[in-house]
Each structure stands twice: as C-alpha cells, then as structure tokens.
Design a protein around this motif. Structure first.
Motif, PDB file in Angstrom:
ATOM      1  N   GLY A   1       0.767  -1.239   0.000  1.00  0.00           N
ATOM      2  CA  GLY A   1       0.000   0.000   0.000  1.00  0.00           C
ATOM      3  C   GLY A   1       0.798   1.288   0.000  1.00  0.00           C
ATOM      4  N   TRP A   2       2.123   1.203   0.056  1.00  0.00           N
ATOM      5  CA  TRP A   2       2.922   2.426  -0.034  1.00  0.00           C
ATOM      6  C   TRP A   2       2.846   2.953  -1.454  1.00  0.00           C
ATOM      7  CZ3 TRP A   2       4.199   4.725   4.257  1.00  0.00           C
ATOM      8  CH2 TRP A   2       4.418   3.958   5.413  1.00  0.00           C
ATOM      9  N   THR A   3       2.689   4.265  -1.599  1.00  0.00           N
ATOM     10  CA  THR A   3       2.655   4.868  -2.928  1.00  0.00           C
ATOM     11  C   THR A   3       4.080   5.168  -3.390  1.00  0.00           C
ATOM     12  OG1 THR A   3       2.561   7.154  -2.136  1.00  0.00           O
ATOM     13  CG2 THR A   3       0.441   5.981  -2.388  1.00  0.00           C
ATOM     14  N   GLU A   4       4.214   5.426  -4.671  1.00  0.00           N
ATOM     15  CA  GLU A   4       5.517   5.830  -5.200  1.00  0.00           C
ATOM     16  C   GLU A   4       6.003   7.097  -4.499  1.00  0.00           C
ATOM     17  OE1 GLU A   4       5.635   6.188  -9.447  1.00  0.00           O
ATOM     18  OE2 GLU A   4       4.733   4.208  -9.755  1.00  0.00           O
ATOM     19  N   ASP A   5       5.110   8.053  -4.316  1.00  0.00           N
ATOM     20  CA  ASP A   5       5.493   9.311  -3.666  1.00  0.00           C
ATOM     21  C   ASP A   5       5.929   9.095  -2.219  1.00  0.00           C
ATOM     22  OD1 ASP A   5       5.055  10.847  -5.933  1.00  0.00           O
ATOM     23  OD2 ASP A   5       3.022  11.425  -5.336  1.00  0.00           O
ATOM     24  N   GLU A   6       5.210   8.261  -1.494  1.00  0.00           N
ATOM     25  CA  GLU A   6       5.573   7.997  -0.097  1.00  0.00           C
ATOM     26  C   GLU A   6       6.925   7.305  -0.003  1.00  0.00           C
ATOM     27  OE1 GLU A   6       1.225   7.420   2.039  1.00  0.00           O
ATOM     28  OE2 GLU A   6       2.069   5.766   0.866  1.00  0.00           O
ATOM     29  N   LEU A   7       7.152   6.331  -0.853  1.00  0.00           N
ATOM     30  CA  LEU A   7       8.442   5.631  -0.840  1.00  0.00           C
ATOM     31  C   LEU A   7       9.574   6.566  -1.242  1.00  0.00           C
ATOM     32  CD1 LEU A   7       7.276   2.221  -2.292  1.00  0.00           C
ATOM     33  CD2 LEU A   7       8.165   2.620   0.020  1.00  0.00           C
ATOM     34  N   GLY A   8       9.327   7.390  -2.250  1.00  0.00           N
ATOM     35  CA  GLY A   8      10.341   8.363  -2.662  1.00  0.00           C
ATOM     36  C   GLY A   8      10.671   9.333  -1.538  1.00  0.00           C
ATOM     37  N   GLU A   9       9.657   9.795  -0.846  1.00  0.00           N
ATOM     38  CA  GLU A   9       9.880  10.731   0.266  1.00  0.00           C
ATOM     39  C   GLU A   9      10.621  10.047   1.415  1.00  0.00           C
ATOM     40  OE1 GLU A   9      10.172  14.234   2.097  1.00  0.00           O
ATOM     41  OE2 GLU A   9       9.351  13.959   0.081  1.00  0.00           O
ATOM     42  N   ALA A  10      10.269   8.803   1.706  1.00  0.00           N
ATOM     43  CA  ALA A  10      10.970   8.065   2.765  1.00  0.00           C
ATOM     44  C   ALA A  10      12.443   7.895   2.412  1.00  0.00           C
ATOM     45  CB  ALA A  10      10.309   6.704   2.990  1.00  0.00           C
ATOM     46  N   LEU A  11      12.721   7.575   1.163  1.00  0.00           N
ATOM     47  CA  LEU A  11      14.111   7.433   0.728  1.00  0.00           C
ATOM     48  C   LEU A  11      14.835   8.771   0.805  1.00  0.00           C
ATOM     49  CD1 LEU A  11      13.630   5.016  -2.286  1.00  0.00           C
ATOM     50  CD2 LEU A  11      14.753   4.505  -0.104  1.00  0.00           C
ATOM     51  N   LEU A  12      14.189   9.821   0.329  1.00  0.00           N
ATOM     52  CA  LEU A  12      14.805  11.148   0.382  1.00  0.00           C
ATOM     53  C   LEU A  12      15.113  11.561   1.817  1.00  0.00           C
ATOM     54  CD1 LEU A  12      15.746  13.559  -1.257  1.00  0.00           C
ATOM     55  CD2 LEU A  12      13.413  14.456  -1.136  1.00  0.00           C
ATOM     56  N   HIS A  13      14.221  11.251   2.731  1.00  0.00           N
ATOM     57  CA  HIS A  13      14.420  11.584   4.143  1.00  0.00           C
ATOM     58  C   HIS A  13      15.694  10.950   4.697  1.00  0.00           C
ATOM     59  CE1 HIS A  13      13.330  12.630   8.250  1.00  0.00           C
ATOM     60  NE2 HIS A  13      13.676  11.391   8.572  1.00  0.00           N
ATOM     61  N   THR A  14      16.012   9.768   4.225  1.00  0.00           N
ATOM     62  CA  THR A  14      17.189   9.071   4.757  1.00  0.00           C
ATOM     63  C   THR A  14      18.504   9.689   4.310  1.00  0.00           C
ATOM     64  OG1 THR A  14      17.301   7.472   2.948  1.00  0.00           O
ATOM     65  CG2 THR A  14      15.944   6.860   4.860  1.00  0.00           C
ATOM     66  N   ALA A  15      18.475  10.551   3.301  1.00  0.00           N
ATOM     67  CA  ALA A  15      19.715  11.154   2.797  1.00  0.00           C
ATOM     68  C   ALA A  15      20.475  11.891   3.888  1.00  0.00           C
ATOM     69  CB  ALA A  15      19.430  12.085   1.626  1.00  0.00           C
ATOM     70  N   GLY A  16      19.755  12.519   4.804  1.00  0.00           N
ATOM     71  CA  GLY A  16      20.406  13.247   5.888  1.00  0.00           C
ATOM     72  C   GLY A  16      21.057  12.358   6.922  1.00  0.00           C
ATOM     73  N   TYR A  17      20.760  11.078   6.867  1.00  0.00           N
ATOM     74  CA  TYR A  17      21.254  10.153   7.883  1.00  0.00           C
ATOM     75  C   TYR A  17      22.233   9.121   7.334  1.00  0.00           C
ATOM     76  CZ  TYR A  17      17.604  12.400  10.430  1.00  0.00           C
ATOM     77  OH  TYR A  17      16.829  13.358  11.021  1.00  0.00           O
ATOM     78  N   ILE A  18      22.032   8.714   6.078  1.00  0.00           N
ATOM     79  CA  ILE A  18      22.935   7.693   5.524  1.00  0.00           C
ATOM     80  C   ILE A  18      23.752   8.198   4.347  1.00  0.00           C
ATOM     81  CG2 ILE A  18      21.477   5.802   6.318  1.00  0.00           C
ATOM     82  CD1 ILE A  18      20.590   5.423   3.401  1.00  0.00           C
ATOM     83  N   GLY A  19      23.409   9.364   3.828  1.00  0.00           N
ATOM     84  CA  GLY A  19      24.205   9.951   2.759  1.00  0.00           C
ATOM     85  C   GLY A  19      23.508   9.975   1.418  1.00  0.00           C
TER      86      GLY A  19
END
Length: 130
Positions: A90-108
């Motif tokens: 049920g995750w949307t493309e936008d939600e998954l993209g945002e979750a991945l983008l959010h991790t940039a500040g923590y994993i690079g």
C-alpha cells in the motif's frame, strides 16, 4: 527440508508480500539449484516465518523498514524486491520516494541517489505490468 510451522507461516507471508507471480519467478529464476534452494528454505523459516510474523508491527511498516535498510546497506538487488513488496502493501511511489529522500540526511546522498534510481526503474516496471 521438513516443513516446520515457521516454514509454513513464512511461505504464507512471503506469498502475501510478493504475490504469486513474483514468488514463482523467484523460485524458477533465483532458487532453482540446491545451493540457493537451501537459502530460500532458510529465509522462509527465519526471515519470513520469524521476523515478518512477529507481533507489534504490520506488514506495511515492516516493508518500509526493509526498503530503508536495503538503502542503508546498498543492497540494490534486494531493494528491487522490497520496493515491489512495499507497493503491494500500500505504499505509494510518492511515499516511498519521500521516505528514501528523508534518509539522505542520515545515511548519505550517494546511497539515496542510487536507491531512487532503482525505485524509478521498479516503479516503471510495475506501471508497465498493470
């Protein structure tokens, strides 16, 4: 391998996460020799049977956690599988993209950039399959 309760539970949740077509494709394309078959049996029991069926988190949340950990560990082939599973939950493309983008500040940024490139391909494949 004997079909233990955990194996049976794992097989059921694996089918739910992947869907019949993907699960069958994995068996025929990846787990089609004795060495990989042993790995598949182990993951059905230990990963899908024990981890994915634990109480406390739903499958949708677990799928997102798995996408993020794949990204953090640069597990690109696994990310392809788990993005498909996350979309099925049920995750949307936008939600998954945002979750991945959010991790940039923590994993690079480099890992997240690669994850987003993988996601773009997987999402295009999924849209074409519909």
């Amino acid at each position: 391998m004997p079909k233990t309760e955990m194996y049976i539970r794992g097989t059921k949740v694996r089918q739910e996460l992947m869907g019949d077509a993907m699960a069958e494709r994995m068996v025929s394309d990846v787990y089609n020799d004795p060495l990989m078959e042993k790995f598949a049996d182990w993951t059905r029991e230990a990963v899908f049977g024990l981890l994915w069926t634990r109480p406390g988190l739903d499958l949708k949340t677990r799928a997102l956690i798995t996408v993020i950990t794949d990204t953090a560990t640069s597990a690109w082939p696994e990310l392809r599988i788990h993005l498909r599973m996350a979309r099925r939950q049920g995750w949307t493309e936008d939600e998954l993209g945002e979750a991945l983008l959010h991790t940039a500040g923590y994993i690079g940024a480099p890992s997240v950039r690669e994850a987003l490139l993988v996601a773009r391909e997987v999402f295009a494949e999924l849209r074409a399959e519909e």
